[in-house]
Design a protein around this motif. Structure first.
Motif, PDB file in Angstrom:
ATOM      1  N   PRO A  36       0.833  -1.215   0.000  1.00 19.82           N
ATOM      2  CA  PRO A  36       0.000   0.000   0.000  1.00 19.82           C
ATOM      3  C   PRO A  36       0.862   1.257   0.000  1.00 19.82           C
ATOM      4  N   ASN A  37       0.264   2.352  -0.365  1.00 16.96           N
ATOM      5  CA  ASN A  37       0.947   3.641  -0.319  1.00 16.96           C
ATOM      6  C   ASN A  37       0.903   4.144   1.126  1.00 16.96           C
ATOM      7  N   ASP A  70      -0.332   7.639   1.952  1.00 17.12           N
ATOM      8  CA  ASP A  70      -1.705   7.979   1.591  1.00 17.12           C
ATOM      9  C   ASP A  70      -2.462   8.639   2.737  1.00 17.12           C
ATOM     10  N   LEU A 111      -1.427  12.329   2.761  1.00 14.83           N
ATOM     11  CA  LEU A 111      -1.886  13.043   1.572  1.00 14.83           C
ATOM     12  C   LEU A 111      -3.404  13.239   1.580  1.00 14.83           C
ATOM     13  N   LYS A 112      -4.135  12.184   1.917  1.00 18.99           N
ATOM     14  CA  LYS A 112      -5.599  12.296   1.946  1.00 18.99           C
ATOM     15  C   LYS A 112      -6.075  13.186   3.084  1.00 18.99           C
ATOM     16  N   GLU A 153      -5.655  16.677   1.862  1.00 19.40           N
ATOM     17  CA  GLU A 153      -6.684  16.925   0.849  1.00 19.40           C
ATOM     18  C   GLU A 153      -8.046  17.126   1.509  1.00 19.40           C
ATOM     19  N   ARG A 177       4.073  15.364  -3.008  1.00 19.42           N
ATOM     20  CA  ARG A 177       3.601  13.993  -3.204  1.00 19.42           C
ATOM     21  C   ARG A 177       4.339  12.999  -2.315  1.00 19.42           C
ATOM     22  N   GLY A 200       4.600  13.599   0.894  1.00 15.01           N
ATOM     23  CA  GLY A 200       4.053  13.824   2.231  1.00 15.01           C
ATOM     24  C   GLY A 200       4.860  14.797   3.061  1.00 15.01           C
TER      25      GLY A 200
END
Length: 391
Positions: free
Chosen positions: A27-28, A31, A34-35, A38, A138, A140
């Motif tokens: 997995p990233n 994420d 980043l999410k 966002e 990107r 983080g």
């Protein structure tokens, strides 16, 4: 052993030197960061479709801002993010911050008139530059003054209600509860060694819990008793003495002829008091019903300890506790209590805190209500009383 399909590896953009492919796709791990950012910015969402979360929620919590007389009101309309001035490489080379300009559209409303009859005189809407907002890369990270920085997540106690049990040196169990908000005053409820319940506001001096209850709406002893106990109406003519003696009055008994109070609420019924009732021709009295003969009547103990007997006295006492040396008026004291627990600008449980309280206490208060509700107070007190009585 199974050989690695290099074509598949190249297609995924991953270079591996292992003998086997991973059983589960990696997995990233960035994420979450980043999410989360966002979710905070909602940069690609049109202003009218933004949810009440992140930066949008912050603006909604702060605005509108009004003056004391409410002649001017500054309202928030929307916010917008510009484009970064420099690229990431330029920020690193020039020791700059990778950021975008943050602008907010604000609306100033001018009113004139007196109190309820105020009319809108003028409306001005304008974009206001608020500052630079750092952007996440990107990877983080944040590039601040040419250096890459990361946000380190920290665990903290979730807002909500928490119950605790302590043992007194004499072996007696003492129960307490604490309401922890995201923003605002902490409340701590405690039952002491004498079975009297106190509340502490912001670690200040404690007051009987009935003082706070009077201040938020349960002004009389009768209202307090009917909230936490079952009250039964007993006909003295048909009731036996042993069925009534030892119980506590659920309502003050008044002589109808003279208007004199014969006995107050929370007063225990004795043989002498029964004789007084007969002489005054009192036919019915209201008594507090115990669910169990061994139950401790914490609220009655607290009422007897409480020196305040009205809402005005309770408000004055709480005000003097939090603002010592400043003589209050009724309106100022009411406004203080309102700001402490029921004002969204001063007190915030958050949706998480409201959810936690609802789950723990079995309430169904909407998650959008992030201030305290009177039901929160009464349910927590009842819960502590049940713990004290072994239920």
């Amino acid at each position: 052993m199974e050989d690695i399909d290099l074509a598949l590896v190249e297609k995924q953009g991953i270079l591996t030197y292992g003998r086997k492919l991973d059983a589960v796709e990696m997995p990233n791990l960035l994420d979450v960061q980043l999410k989360s950012y966002e979710h905070f910015l909602q940069q690609n969402t049109p202003p009218e479709k933004r949810k009440n979360q992140g930066l949008q929620q912050i603006f909604n919590d702060i605005f509108p801002v009004t003056d004391i007389k409410e002649n001017y009101s500054l309202e928030f309309v929307s916010y917008s993010l510009g484009k970064p001035r420099y690229t990431l490489d330029e920020c690193r080379e020039r020791n700059m911050t990778n950021a975008v300009p943050l602008r907010a559209t604000l609306r100033l409303i001018t009113k004139e008139g007196e109190e309820d009859k105020k009319e809108v005189k003028d409306i001005i809407e304008q974009d206001v530059y608020l500052g630079e907002l750092p952007l996440i890369t990107r990877w983080g990270t944040f590039v601040v003054n040419g250096s890459e920085r990361v946000i380190v997540g920290q665990l903290h106690r979730s807002p909500g209600v928490f119950f605790n049990e302590n043992t007194h040196p004499n072996g007696k169990l003492l129960y307490s509860a604490r309401i922890i908000p995201y923003r605002g005053s902490w409340l701590e409820f405690k039952i002491d060694i004498n079975d009297i319940m106190y509340v502490t506001i912001d670690s200040r001096r404690k007051v009987p819990i009935t003082t706070l209850l009077r201040a938020i709406g349960y002004a009389t002893d009768e209202e307090l008793l009917s909230t936490f106990y079952k009250i039964d109406n007993i006909a003295l003519s048909s009731a036996k003495g042993e069925d009534v003696v030892g119980h506590y009055l659920g309502e003050s008994v008044v002589d109808k002829k003279t208007g004199e109070i014969i006995a107050s609420a929370c007063e225990p019924i004795t043989e002498e008091l029964l004789e007084t009732f007969k002489e005054a021709k009192i036919k019915k009295v209201k008594i507090v019903v115990k669910e169990n003969s061994r139950d401790v009547l914490v609220i009655i103990n607290t009422i007897n300890k409480d020196t305040t007997k009205s809402r005005e006295e309770a408000l004055a006492k709480i005000y003097s506790l939090l603002r010592p040396g400043d003589p209050p008026t009724m309106q100022i004291a009411e406004a203080l209590v309102e700001r402490l627990f029921f004002n969204t600008k001063r007190y915030d449980l958050g949706e998480v805190g409201r959810y936690m309280i609802n789950q723990r206490l079995g309430l169904s208060i909407p998650l959008t209500k992030t201030v305290l509700d009177i039901k929160d107070f009464t349910t927590i007190i009842s819960y502590l009383m049940d713990l004290r009585n072994g239920r």
